[in-house]
Scaffold this active site. Structure first.
Site, mmCIF file in Angstrom:
data_model
loop_
_atom_site.group_PDB
_atom_site.id
_atom_site.type_symbol
_atom_site.label_atom_id
_atom_site.label_comp_id
_atom_site.label_asym_id
_atom_site.label_seq_id
_atom_site.Cartn_x
_atom_site.Cartn_y
_atom_site.Cartn_z
ATOM 1 N N SER A 1 0.910 11.179 14.951
ATOM 2 C CA SER A 1 1.622 10.961 16.053
ATOM 3 C C SER A 1 1.088 11.495 17.287
ATOM 4 C CB SER A 1 3.272 11.311 15.657
ATOM 5 O OG SER A 1 4.133 10.765 16.597
ATOM 6 N N ASP B 1 7.806 -11.736 3.415
ATOM 7 C CA ASP B 1 7.180 -10.842 2.275
ATOM 8 C C ASP B 1 6.238 -11.557 1.354
ATOM 9 O OD1 ASP B 1 7.020 -9.093 0.007
ATOM 10 O OD2 ASP B 1 9.142 -9.054 -0.413
ATOM 11 N N ASP C 1 1.568 -12.314 1.350
ATOM 12 C CA ASP C 1 0.470 -11.661 0.819
ATOM 13 C C ASP C 1 0.467 -11.917 -0.741
ATOM 14 O OD1 ASP C 1 2.600 -10.096 -0.265
ATOM 15 O OD2 ASP C 1 2.506 -8.398 1.079
ATOM 16 N N ASP D 1 7.481 -8.043 -3.043
ATOM 17 C CA ASP D 1 7.575 -6.604 -3.267
ATOM 18 C C ASP D 1 8.303 -5.848 -2.313
ATOM 19 O OD1 ASP D 1 5.624 -6.891 -1.504
ATOM 20 O OD2 ASP D 1 4.028 -5.872 -2.772
ATOM 21 N N ILE E 1 7.111 -5.828 1.093
ATOM 22 C CA ILE E 1 6.089 -4.954 1.742
ATOM 23 C C ILE E 1 5.391 -6.021 2.423
ATOM 24 C CG2 ILE E 1 4.101 -3.740 1.722
ATOM 25 C CD1 ILE E 1 5.146 -1.964 -0.521
ATOM 26 N N ASP F 1 5.681 1.232 10.936
ATOM 27 C CA ASP F 1 5.832 2.263 11.836
ATOM 28 C C ASP F 1 6.798 1.839 12.957
ATOM 29 O OD1 ASP F 1 5.825 4.363 13.669
ATOM 30 O OD2 ASP F 1 3.889 4.956 13.312
ATOM 31 N N HIS G 1 6.409 5.927 9.980
ATOM 32 C CA HIS G 1 5.894 6.801 10.960
ATOM 33 C C HIS G 1 5.247 7.931 10.308
ATOM 34 C CE1 HIS G 1 4.684 7.954 15.016
ATOM 35 N NE2 HIS G 1 5.386 9.270 14.848
HETATM 36 CA CA CA Z 1 4.866 -8.514 -0.315
#
Ligand code: CA
Ligand code: NAG
Ligand code: NAG
Ligand code: NAG
Ligand code: NAG
Length: 522
Positions: free
Chosen positions: A192, A264, A267, A271, A273, A407, A445
């Site tokens: 940071s 989501d 990719d 999941d 992410i 972040d 972060h």
């Molecule tokens: Ca994903």
């Protein structure tokens, strides 16, 4: 991120496995005690007052300097030196050197966070446990806030570029005086503001560190402050109660779920992410309330949708130049911080105490003209947005950086932007020979989040004894082992123990259906 409680016995062997083994300085502990107590009278350093020298046994709790923490944990036996260094007649840096009995010859400098003011005590414990002679400072002022900056441009200078240099220069002399020989290699670690300080060190004092680990750097600092303020303003700050664009915490949950619903799967894996937030073209209008909606419905008004559209777009300035990348889709909005309805304290403090010198400033009047003003004044050269790292590169320095892709405080796109700036400035399409950026999907972060967010970047962040899983060890291997030991990937570990390979920019993290895991693709 407190380091106490982690099994440092387990970690203590960690650096023995690194490429080069140094002759270790391990006299009997009684000798350490005596040498430590004798050190105080032997030190005579320019502009520096030694406040205290004490020998601290393993497993101690000690009092602290400054106002941020009352006590600190000491895991391994060490000699502790507390000092004040006058940087000018109107500024002083407070610092501490923790000199472990079992020293492997390496020096480690530590950064700070926010507008702080706080010596990184858990980092001192972490570094000394890994057998680094470790030095931290208060960044030129005490506490989390910025009030000390008002009318004190030299204190701003300490914060903007000087405190870490003092830490390196004074710290290395203390180390040599104690152990009777100079350090072998010098390292830096911070996230940071600490990431910005590490970047600044490479730009301004390229000889200070051989290896720099700079996480989520607050680089392009003035524009980061402006972005923070504008995002807060989009939902009505500083008087959000009356703003039709204000988004209450319960609706942020709706927004976050919709971002995931839309992005989501891009990719290839559902999941929770989003591997590449820049591939997510979020459409907030899907959440627009129907005409017959009631107040309790999980839907948004038109002003709220418009606010989201701005939040998830890059920030452009008065002449339409890009000032800062967008808020990452997938980042948890943290209704406490950027989206609390007010401008975050750190931003207010910076404007009032370091830029405007006006403690009565009415933040309803905040606007793009303040970005222009911050660019003009650029207190202490805090911007830290230059691409010329040639001096650091040419003296053989190695730079590792990482950034969580959710972040919510510093947009991860800024780290790509800095990479591209350095690449253009140095005319190097790939910076691999000296600078590597690891983007961490699903990390917030500096730490945390659903992703594989533990990879040795802070005290409690990993217990795996290998540079493949520990970015500080990876840096040591790279500096001391040369090109053949440069890290291609970093393996992170999630809270549930699952691991994932993190890729260095501009490689991309791609799902490999055959292997059933993510891999890196050039
Ligand atoms: Ca994903
Ligand atoms: C760490 O790894 C090295 C070899 O890579 C090994 O010699 C050492 O015993 C390990 N330490 C621990 C605590 O597992
Ligand atoms: C540091 O500055 C203070 C206040 O100006 C002064 O009293 C002190 O002697 C200085 N210390 C050193 C070591 O220069
Ligand atoms: C000591 O302080 C003076 C001014 O107070 C400064 O000019 C000088 O550079 C400082 N020396 C070091 C080594 O920082
Ligand atoms: C505020 O003070 C600093 C010096 O401390 C100065 O550089 C800056 O220009 C001042 N700001 C304004 C708006 O005058």
């Amino acid at each position: 991120m407190d380091s106490s409680g982690l099994g440092f016995g387990f970690l203590s062997k960690l650096l023995t496995s690194s490429l080069l083994l140094f002759s270790r300085w391990i006299p009997a502990s009684g000798e350490h005690h005596t040498a430590c107590l004798a050190l105080g009278s032997r030190l005579n350093l320019e502009n520096t007052t030694i406040i205290d020298v004490s020998y601290v046994p393993a497993g101690s709790k000690v009092g602290t300097l400054g106002t941020c923490a009352k006590t600190a944990h000491v895991s391994v036996p060490l000699c502790r030196v507390q000092f004040f260094t006058n940087t000018t007649t109107t500024s002083v840096v407070h610092g501490e050197a923790w000199l472990p009995d079992e020293w492997y010859g390496r020096f480690l400098g530590l950064g700070n966070g926010g507008l702080g003011g706080c010596i990184a005590y858990s980092g001192l414990d972490h570094g000394s446990s890994l057998h680094f002679a470790t030095v931290g400072s208060n960044n030129g002022h005490d506490g989390l806030g910025g009030a000390a900056f008002l009318g004190h441009p030299e204190i701003v200078n300490d914060f903007a570029f000087r405190a870490i240099h003092v830490e390196a220069v004074v710290g290395k002399q203390i180390v040599e005086a104690y152990y009777g020989r100079p350090h072998s290699n010098s390292y830096y670690m911070g996230c940071s503001t600490g990431g910005r300080q590490g970047t600044q060190a490479a730009l301004k004092f390229p000889a200070d560190f051989d290896g720099i680990l700079a996480g989520a750097p607050a680089t392009d600092f003035n524009h980061l402050v402006h972005w923070t303020n504008m995002l807060a303003q989009y939902i009505g700050a500083p008087t959000s109660e009356s703003s039709p664009a204000f988004i209450p915490p319960r609706l942020w949950k709706t927004v976050e779920a919709e971002v995931m619903r839309q992005c989501d799967g891009i990719d290839g894996v559902l999941d929770g992410i989003i591997t590449e937030p820049d591939a997510c073209d979020f459409h907030p209008e899907v959440l627009l309330c129907p005409p017959d909606a009631t107040l309790d419905d999980a839907c948004l008004t038109r002003p709220q949708v418009e606010a989201l559209r701005k939040i998830y777009s890059p920030l452009y300035g008065i002449d339409n130049q890009l000032l800062y990348p967008r808020f990452d889709p997938g980042a948890i909005a943290m209704p406490r911080d950027l989206f609390s309805g007010d401008i975050p304290e750190r931003s207010k403090d910076w404007l009032q105490y370091a830029v405007l010198n006006d403690t009565e400033f009415d933040f309803r009047e905040y606007g793009h003209e303040h970005a222009v003003l911050m660019d003009e004044i650029n207190p202490g050269g805090v911007a830290t947005f230059e691409g010329d790292l040639s001096a650091f590169r040419d003296r053989g320095g190695k730079f590792l950086t990482y950034h969580g892709r959710i972040d919510p405080v510093i947009a991860s796109g800024n780290s790509k932007r800095v990479y591209d700036l350095i690449s253009r400035t140095l005319d190097m399409p790939s910076l691999d020979v000296f600078y590597r950026l690891f983007l961490i999907p699903g990390m917030g972060h500096c730490a945390f989040g659903p992703g594989a967010a533990r990879f040795g970047q802070y005290a409690d962040s990993n217990a795996i004894n290998a540079s493949s899983h520990n970015i500080l060890l990876a840096l040591v291997d790279w500096v001391e082992g040369g090109e053949a030991a440069a890290p291609d990937t970093i393996i992170g570990t999630a809270e549930d123990g699952a691991t994932r390979v993190h890729c260095r920019y501009p490689q991309r993290s791609m799902w490999d259906a055959d292997a059933g895991r993510f891999g890196c693709v050039a």
